[in-house]
Design a protein around this motif. Structure first.
Motif, PDB file in Angstrom:
ATOM      1  N   ARG A 249      61.938  63.699  35.067  1.00 52.26           N
ATOM      2  CA  ARG A 249      61.553  64.479  36.243  1.00 52.26           C
ATOM      3  C   ARG A 249      61.648  65.966  35.958  1.00 52.26           C
ATOM      4  O   ARG A 249      60.765  66.755  36.308  1.00 52.26           O
ATOM      5  CB  ARG A 249      62.438  64.131  37.433  1.00 52.26           C
ATOM      6  N   ILE A 250      62.704  66.386  35.291  1.00 53.57           N
ATOM      7  CA  ILE A 250      62.873  67.799  34.951  1.00 53.57           C
ATOM      8  C   ILE A 250      61.794  68.248  33.977  1.00 53.57           C
ATOM      9  O   ILE A 250      61.200  69.321  34.131  1.00 53.57           O
ATOM     10  CB  ILE A 250      64.282  68.053  34.385  1.00 53.57           C
ATOM     11  N   ALA A 251      61.503  67.413  32.978  1.00 56.99           N
ATOM     12  CA  ALA A 251      60.470  67.758  32.003  1.00 56.99           C
ATOM     13  C   ALA A 251      59.099  67.873  32.671  1.00 56.99           C
ATOM     14  O   ALA A 251      58.323  68.796  32.365  1.00 56.99           O
ATOM     15  CB  ALA A 251      60.434  66.717  30.889  1.00 56.99           C
ATOM     16  N   LEU A 252      58.782  66.959  33.582  1.00 57.84           N
ATOM     17  CA  LEU A 252      57.510  67.025  34.291  1.00 57.84           C
ATOM     18  C   LEU A 252      57.430  68.267  35.179  1.00 57.84           C
ATOM     19  O   LEU A 252      56.383  68.908  35.272  1.00 57.84           O
ATOM     20  CB  LEU A 252      57.301  65.767  35.128  1.00 57.84           C
TER      21      LEU A 252
ATOM     22  N   MET B  36      50.525  65.526  38.829  1.00 60.17           N
ATOM     23  CA  MET B  36      51.828  65.893  38.267  1.00 60.17           C
ATOM     24  C   MET B  36      52.922  65.817  39.336  1.00 60.17           C
ATOM     25  O   MET B  36      54.030  65.350  39.056  1.00 60.17           O
ATOM     26  CB  MET B  36      51.774  67.300  37.662  1.00 60.17           C
ATOM     27  N   LEU B  37      52.617  66.267  40.545  1.00 59.29           N
ATOM     28  CA  LEU B  37      53.606  66.177  41.616  1.00 59.29           C
ATOM     29  C   LEU B  37      53.926  64.720  41.953  1.00 59.29           C
ATOM     30  O   LEU B  37      55.082  64.371  42.206  1.00 59.29           O
ATOM     31  CB  LEU B  37      53.119  66.917  42.864  1.00 59.29           C
ATOM     32  N   LEU B  38      52.909  63.858  41.943  1.00 61.24           N
ATOM     33  CA  LEU B  38      53.147  62.428  42.176  1.00 61.24           C
ATOM     34  C   LEU B  38      53.991  61.823  41.053  1.00 61.24           C
ATOM     35  O   LEU B  38      54.849  60.967  41.307  1.00 61.24           O
ATOM     36  CB  LEU B  38      51.826  61.691  42.325  1.00 61.24           C
ATOM     37  N   ALA B  39      53.763  62.258  39.820  1.00 62.13           N
ATOM     38  CA  ALA B  39      54.569  61.766  38.706  1.00 62.13           C
ATOM     39  C   ALA B  39      56.028  62.210  38.845  1.00 62.13           C
ATOM     40  O   ALA B  39      56.952  61.442  38.552  1.00 62.13           O
ATOM     41  CB  ALA B  39      53.988  62.253  37.380  1.00 62.13           C
ATOM     42  N   VAL B  40      56.242  63.443  39.302  1.00 54.73           N
ATOM     43  CA  VAL B  40      57.606  63.939  39.533  1.00 54.73           C
ATOM     44  C   VAL B  40      58.290  63.098  40.613  1.00 54.73           C
ATOM     45  O   VAL B  40      59.450  62.687  40.460  1.00 54.73           O
ATOM     46  CB  VAL B  40      57.580  65.439  39.917  1.00 54.73           C
ATOM     47  N   LEU B  41      57.561  62.831  41.701  1.00 53.04           N
ATOM     48  CA  LEU B  41      58.132  62.011  42.772  1.00 53.04           C
ATOM     49  C   LEU B  41      58.395  60.583  42.297  1.00 53.04           C
ATOM     50  O   LEU B  41      59.387  59.963  42.687  1.00 53.04           O
ATOM     51  CB  LEU B  41      57.213  62.008  43.985  1.00 53.04           C
ATOM     52  N   GLY B  42      57.515  60.044  41.464  1.00 48.90           N
ATOM     53  CA  GLY B  42      57.720  58.707  40.917  1.00 48.90           C
ATOM     54  C   GLY B  42      58.960  58.628  40.033  1.00 48.90           C
ATOM     55  O   GLY B  42      59.724  57.660  40.102  1.00 48.90           O
ATOM     56  N   ALA B  43      59.174  59.642  39.214  1.00 48.58           N
ATOM     57  CA  ALA B  43      60.365  59.671  38.365  1.00 48.58           C
ATOM     58  C   ALA B  43      61.628  59.791  39.212  1.00 48.58           C
ATOM     59  O   ALA B  43      62.651  59.157  38.920  1.00 48.58           O
ATOM     60  CB  ALA B  43      60.280  60.823  37.367  1.00 48.58           C
ATOM     61  N   LEU B  44      61.553  60.580  40.276  1.00 47.03           N
ATOM     62  CA  LEU B  44      62.700  60.711  41.171  1.00 47.03           C
ATOM     63  C   LEU B  44      62.988  59.400  41.886  1.00 47.03           C
ATOM     64  O   LEU B  44      64.149  58.991  42.026  1.00 47.03           O
ATOM     65  CB  LEU B  44      62.445  61.834  42.182  1.00 47.03           C
ATOM     66  N   ALA B  45      61.942  58.721  42.317  1.00 43.66           N
ATOM     67  CA  ALA B  45      62.122  57.436  42.993  1.00 43.66           C
ATOM     68  C   ALA B  45      62.697  56.389  42.046  1.00 43.66           C
ATOM     69  O   ALA B  45      63.572  55.610  42.429  1.00 43.66           O
ATOM     70  CB  ALA B  45      60.795  56.955  43.566  1.00 43.66           C
ATOM     71  N   SER B  46      62.231  56.367  40.804  1.00 38.28           N
ATOM     72  CA  SER B  46      62.771  55.385  39.866  1.00 38.28           C
ATOM     73  C   SER B  46      64.234  55.668  39.552  1.00 38.28           C
ATOM     74  O   SER B  46      65.028  54.737  39.392  1.00 38.28           O
ATOM     75  CB  SER B  46      61.940  55.353  38.579  1.00 38.28           C
ATOM     76  N   ALA B  47      64.620  56.929  39.488  1.00 36.81           N
ATOM     77  CA  ALA B  47      66.035  57.258  39.287  1.00 36.81           C
ATOM     78  C   ALA B  47      66.860  56.779  40.472  1.00 36.81           C
ATOM     79  O   ALA B  47      67.974  56.271  40.301  1.00 36.81           O
ATOM     80  CB  ALA B  47      66.213  58.760  39.086  1.00 36.81           C
ATOM     81  N   GLY B  48      66.323  56.922  41.670  1.00 35.80           N
ATOM     82  CA  GLY B  48      67.032  56.426  42.853  1.00 35.80           C
ATOM     83  C   GLY B  48      67.182  54.922  42.844  1.00 35.80           C
ATOM     84  O   GLY B  48      68.227  54.386  43.221  1.00 35.80           O
TER      85      GLY B  48
ATOM     86  N   ARG C 255      69.471  54.707  32.061  1.00 31.93           N
ATOM     87  CA  ARG C 255      68.105  54.665  32.600  1.00 31.93           C
ATOM     88  C   ARG C 255      67.937  55.683  33.716  1.00 31.93           C
ATOM     89  O   ARG C 255      66.899  56.343  33.816  1.00 31.93           O
ATOM     90  CB  ARG C 255      67.762  53.266  33.103  1.00 31.93           C
ATOM     91  N   MET C 256      68.963  55.838  34.544  1.00 33.71           N
ATOM     92  CA  MET C 256      68.897  56.821  35.617  1.00 33.71           C
ATOM     93  C   MET C 256      68.841  58.234  35.033  1.00 33.71           C
ATOM     94  O   MET C 256      68.026  59.063  35.467  1.00 33.71           O
ATOM     95  CB  MET C 256      70.099  56.698  36.545  1.00 33.71           C
ATOM     96  N   ALA C 257      69.665  58.517  34.038  1.00 34.85           N
ATOM     97  CA  ALA C 257      69.670  59.839  33.421  1.00 34.85           C
ATOM     98  C   ALA C 257      68.344  60.119  32.719  1.00 34.85           C
ATOM     99  O   ALA C 257      67.824  61.244  32.778  1.00 34.85           O
ATOM    100  CB  ALA C 257      70.817  59.944  32.422  1.00 34.85           C
ATOM    101  N   ARG C 258      67.760  59.105  32.099  1.00 35.76           N
ATOM    102  CA  ARG C 258      66.465  59.276  31.439  1.00 35.76           C
ATOM    103  C   ARG C 258      65.371  59.570  32.464  1.00 35.76           C
ATOM    104  O   ARG C 258      64.510  60.418  32.229  1.00 35.76           O
ATOM    105  CB  ARG C 258      66.129  58.015  30.638  1.00 35.76           C
ATOM    106  N   ALA C 259      65.409  58.902  33.605  1.00 41.56           N
ATOM    107  CA  ALA C 259      64.413  59.147  34.652  1.00 41.56           C
ATOM    108  C   ALA C 259      64.564  60.558  35.222  1.00 41.56           C
ATOM    109  O   ALA C 259      63.569  61.236  35.494  1.00 41.56           O
ATOM    110  CB  ALA C 259      64.539  58.105  35.754  1.00 41.56           C
ATOM    111  N   LEU C 260      65.787  61.010  35.396  1.00 43.01           N
ATOM    112  CA  LEU C 260      66.007  62.367  35.903  1.00 43.01           C
ATOM    113  C   LEU C 260      65.593  63.417  34.878  1.00 43.01           C
ATOM    114  O   LEU C 260      65.057  64.473  35.229  1.00 43.01           O
ATOM    115  CB  LEU C 260      67.462  62.553  36.315  1.00 43.01           C
ATOM    116  N   ALA C 261      65.834  63.141  33.586  1.00 42.18           N
ATOM    117  CA  ALA C 261      65.400  64.057  32.535  1.00 42.18           C
ATOM    118  C   ALA C 261      63.872  64.126  32.489  1.00 42.18           C
ATOM    119  O   ALA C 261      63.292  65.203  32.281  1.00 42.18           O
ATOM    120  CB  ALA C 261      65.956  63.620  31.187  1.00 42.18           C
TER     121      ALA C 261
END
Length: 77
Positions: A48-51, A8-20, A40-46
């Protein structure tokens, strides 16, 4: 349980990286919708928050069910 938390932590980091990546990527000249990158950036950040919230709830549930035990420093030693 530890593997789930790490995944789950890796998925959070992956979502953050994709937003970047979406934030830093240039807009294509032929794009008809200039705000597609922002969406797409807002969806990736959302995501990340959900995860992050899901991870917190999973850890809280695991603690309540006794699957994980809090450890730490013992006071006074």
């Amino acid at each position: 349980m530890k593997a789930l938390i790490v995944l789950m932590l890796l998925a959070v980091l992956g979502a953050l990286a994709s937003a970047g990546v979406f934030m830093l990527r240039r807009r294509p000249a032929q794009s008809t919708d200039p705000s597609a990158r922002d969406r797409r950036m807002a969806r990736a950040l959302a995501l990340r928050i959900a995860l992050s919230v899901a991870l917190f709830l999973i850890i809280l549930l695991a603690w309540a069910l006794g699957w994980v035990k809090p450890t730490g420093f013992v006071a006074g030693t």
